[in-house]
Design a protein around this motif. Structure first.
Motif, PDB file in Angstrom:
ATOM      1  N   GLU A 157       0.826  -1.210   0.000  1.00 17.59           N
ATOM      2  CA  GLU A 157       0.000   0.000   0.000  1.00 17.59           C
ATOM      3  C   GLU A 157       0.859   1.258   0.000  1.00 17.59           C
ATOM      4  O   GLU A 157       0.602   2.209  -0.740  1.00 17.59           O
ATOM      5  N   LEU A 158       1.896   1.274   0.840  1.00 20.90           N
ATOM      6  CA  LEU A 158       2.767   2.442   0.918  1.00 20.90           C
ATOM      7  C   LEU A 158       3.557   2.639  -0.372  1.00 20.90           C
ATOM      8  O   LEU A 158       3.718   3.767  -0.854  1.00 20.90           O
ATOM      9  N   GLU A 159       4.075   1.521  -0.913  1.00 20.52           N
ATOM     10  CA  GLU A 159       4.851   1.629  -2.150  1.00 20.52           C
ATOM     11  C   GLU A 159       3.979   2.092  -3.316  1.00 20.52           C
ATOM     12  O   GLU A 159       4.426   2.874  -4.169  1.00 20.52           O
ATOM     13  N   GLN A 160       2.731   1.618  -3.372  1.00 24.53           N
ATOM     14  CA  GLN A 160       1.834   2.065  -4.437  1.00 24.53           C
ATOM     15  C   GLN A 160       1.525   3.555  -4.308  1.00 24.53           C
ATOM     16  O   GLN A 160       1.519   4.288  -5.317  1.00 24.53           O
ATOM     17  N   ALA A 161       1.268   4.004  -3.077  1.00 23.74           N
ATOM     18  CA  ALA A 161       0.991   5.426  -2.863  1.00 23.74           C
ATOM     19  C   ALA A 161       2.198   6.274  -3.237  1.00 23.74           C
ATOM     20  O   ALA A 161       2.071   7.334  -3.879  1.00 23.74           O
ATOM     21  N   LYS A 162       3.393   5.798  -2.881  1.00 18.50           N
ATOM     22  CA  LYS A 162       4.603   6.541  -3.226  1.00 18.50           C
ATOM     23  C   LYS A 162       4.816   6.569  -4.740  1.00 18.50           C
ATOM     24  O   LYS A 162       5.153   7.617  -5.309  1.00 18.50           O
ATOM     25  N   ALA A 163       4.623   5.426  -5.398  1.00 17.88           N
ATOM     26  CA  ALA A 163       4.812   5.370  -6.853  1.00 17.88           C
ATOM     27  C   ALA A 163       3.848   6.303  -7.563  1.00 17.88           C
ATOM     28  O   ALA A 163       4.209   6.955  -8.557  1.00 17.88           O
ATOM     29  N   ALA A 164       2.603   6.381  -7.073  1.00 18.01           N
ATOM     30  CA  ALA A 164       1.623   7.276  -7.687  1.00 18.01           C
ATOM     31  C   ALA A 164       2.043   8.739  -7.532  1.00 18.01           C
ATOM     32  O   ALA A 164       1.924   9.538  -8.474  1.00 18.01           O
ATOM     33  N   LEU A 165       2.559   9.098  -6.339  1.00 20.57           N
ATOM     34  CA  LEU A 165       2.998  10.474  -6.120  1.00 20.57           C
ATOM     35  C   LEU A 165       4.236  10.803  -6.950  1.00 20.57           C
ATOM     36  O   LEU A 165       4.352  11.912  -7.487  1.00 20.57           O
ATOM     37  N   VAL A 166       5.149   9.840  -7.061  1.00 20.78           N
ATOM     38  CA  VAL A 166       6.336  10.071  -7.883  1.00 20.78           C
ATOM     39  C   VAL A 166       5.942  10.273  -9.347  1.00 20.78           C
ATOM     40  O   VAL A 166       6.482  11.133 -10.044  1.00 20.78           O
ATOM     41  N   GLN A 167       4.998   9.472  -9.809  1.00 18.82           N
ATOM     42  CA  GLN A 167       4.530   9.616 -11.193  1.00 18.82           C
ATOM     43  C   GLN A 167       3.856  10.968 -11.392  1.00 18.82           C
ATOM     44  O   GLN A 167       4.077  11.646 -12.406  1.00 18.82           O
ATOM     45  N   GLU A 168       3.048  11.378 -10.422  1.00 17.93           N
ATOM     46  CA  GLU A 168       2.365  12.669 -10.523  1.00 17.93           C
ATOM     47  C   GLU A 168       3.382  13.807 -10.503  1.00 17.93           C
ATOM     48  O   GLU A 168       3.231  14.807 -11.216  1.00 17.93           O
ATOM     49  N   ARG A 169       4.434  13.657  -9.684  1.00 17.95           N
ATOM     50  CA  ARG A 169       5.485  14.685  -9.627  1.00 17.95           C
ATOM     51  C   ARG A 169       6.212  14.772 -10.970  1.00 17.95           C
ATOM     52  O   ARG A 169       6.523  15.869 -11.448  1.00 17.95           O
TER      53      ARG A 169
END
Length: 449
Positions: A344-356
């Motif tokens: 869950e944490l890695e998915q949330a981080k990956a989504a934010l990195v992609q958005e950034r």
């Protein structure tokens, strides 16, 4: 010694002297000079009538446009954080865009407004008489002007339509003359009446002048044989400037987002066509501008998806190899819980990195949007760090199984997420509507302004 008076004594007022205006004397002066007054009046009236007769009437058409403050669908789909800090384009900016060379230049090119083609007429009076010609056929010179008439002059009913004209650079702005002939034939001569080319209406003509191309397409030519038309290629910047000077865009003070457009000219049908085309081009570029972001993001995702697909396949192969080497690698209940939270944490981080990464295409690293995303990523990194400490306390085999399972699930989730967003963007791009709504289209004016 006696004092001298500083001023002579005032004369006593005679009540019999009248200081008022003598009407009889004034009337006498007027009667004495009546010929001059009559002549001046007649000349003034004649000058006014002549000016009104010669001056071409000006027609005005208008349109009404609404600038809507709706949000870009692409931004809603991909960067909701950015939406909170982005402002809508003000009406004043839209007016400047509407009057820009970007918009009006396309109108000039599409309608051929950089081509001037008119019949050759008697200076000043010829155009005035031609405007007043009604009915079929061609008008003839008035008897009073027969002395000044020439065989190549047109007096009404003649017309020409040139839809394409390409001339050498040295001939831009210089007149060309088209000599009408029988059966739709015509010939073209330069300003010195040197023949250049001959052809037929509806046929594209091309020739070489001093090593450069001269090309013309006459769509319509209605005139008696022997009549002459003057054709000129206007500089594109001058044509755009003329359209800008005839176009007035005013923002309403009582209704927010409402813009009134007014366009003036001497031909009611032409000004209606021009203003209609301005609206069409402006609305098209507005839609293109709003869908450009979705298209840019789609290009970015199309480059990312193949790489993510490879990561999914690689993670899946590594997990399968581990299971084959270790036999069954079932996780304990505690390890499964850690895996779920870690994913869950890695998915949330990956989504934010992609958005950034996507946001960096539009903003600098110091922009509030980027700073907000960096703060959220830092918080997730702290939580992931605590999960990593828990994982290190597990047996080596469970650590390896958890890591491989986490890599596969995170890669798969991110790939599916981007794939869904790509499909959403395709829908957004195809269904993008502009922020401009045309309320009233221009109507051909009947009476001059």
């Amino acid at each position: 010694m006696t004092d001298r008076p500083t001023s002579p004594p005032a004369a006593p007022h005679d009540p019999d002297i009248d200081d008022g205006i003598d009407l009889r004397e004034l009337i006498g002066i007027v009667l004495a000079g009546w010929p001059y007054i009559v002549v001046a009046t007649v000349l003034g009236i004649a000058a006014a009538v002549g000016y009104l007769f010669i001056t071409a009437p000006t027609y005005v058409t208008d349109a009404l446009v609404q600038v809507e403050n709706n949000q870009n669908s692409a931004r809603i789909a991909f960067a909701q954080t950015a939406d909170s800090v982005l402002s809508e384009v003000p009406v004043a900016a839209e007016i400047e865009i509407l009057r820009s060379r970007l918009v009006l230049g396309k109108v000039v090119d599409k309608l051929g407004l950089d081509i001037a083609a008119i019949p050759l007429r008697l200076p000043y009076l010829g155009a005035a008489f031609a405007r007043r010609h009604a009915g079929e056929g061609f008008a003839t010179a008035p008897p009073l002007l027969a002395l000044f008439n020439r065989s190549e002059y047109s007096w009404g009913g003649e017309r020409i339509t040139v839809t394409s004209l390409q001339v050498p650079a040295a001939m831009v702005g210089a007149p060309l003359f088209i000599l009408a002939q029988a059966d739709g034939q015509f010939s073209i001569v330069d300003a010195d009446y040197q023949p250049l080319i001959s052809g037929t209406v509806g046929q594209r003509l091309t020739t070489q002048v001093n090593g450069e191309t001269l090309s013309i397409f006459v769509q319509e030519l209605v005139a008696a044989p022997g009549k002459v038309f003057m054709v000129r290629k206007v500089r594109r910047e001058s044509a755009i400037g003329r359209v800008q000077s005839n176009l007035v865009a005013t923002a309403s003070r009582s209704a927010e987002g409402i813009v009134t457009l007014r366009y003036q000219g001497g031909d009611p049908q032409q000004i209606t066509r021009v203003l209609t085309e301005i609206l069409n081009v402006y609305q098209s570029q507005n839609i293109d501008r709003r869908s450009a972001e979705a298209e840019q993001t789609l290009d970015f995702l199309s480059q990312q998806l193949p790489e993510l697909r490879k990561e999914v396949e690689t993670a899946e192969a590594r997990l399968n190899q581990f299971k084959v080497a270790q036999g069954t690698a079932d996780l304990t209940q505690e390890t499964a819980a850690v895996l779920t939270r870690s994913v869950e944490l890695e998915q949330a981080k990956a989504a934010l990195v992609q958005e950034r990464t996507e946001a960096l295409q539009r903003f600098t690293v110091n922009h509030p949007v980027i700073e907000s995303l960096d703060s959220q990523i830092a918080q997730l990194n702290a939580q992931i760090g605590r999960i990593t400490e828990r994982v290190r306390k597990l047996p080596d085999i469970e650590q390896k199984a958890l890591q491989l399972s986490r890599d596969l699930e995170v890669s798969t989730a991110l790939y599916i997420s981007l794939l869904n967003r790509t499909q959403e963007l395709e829908v957004v791009k195809s269904g993008t509507i502009g922020s401009i709504r045309i309320i009233d289209l221009p109507v051909k004016p009947v009476w001059p302004s």
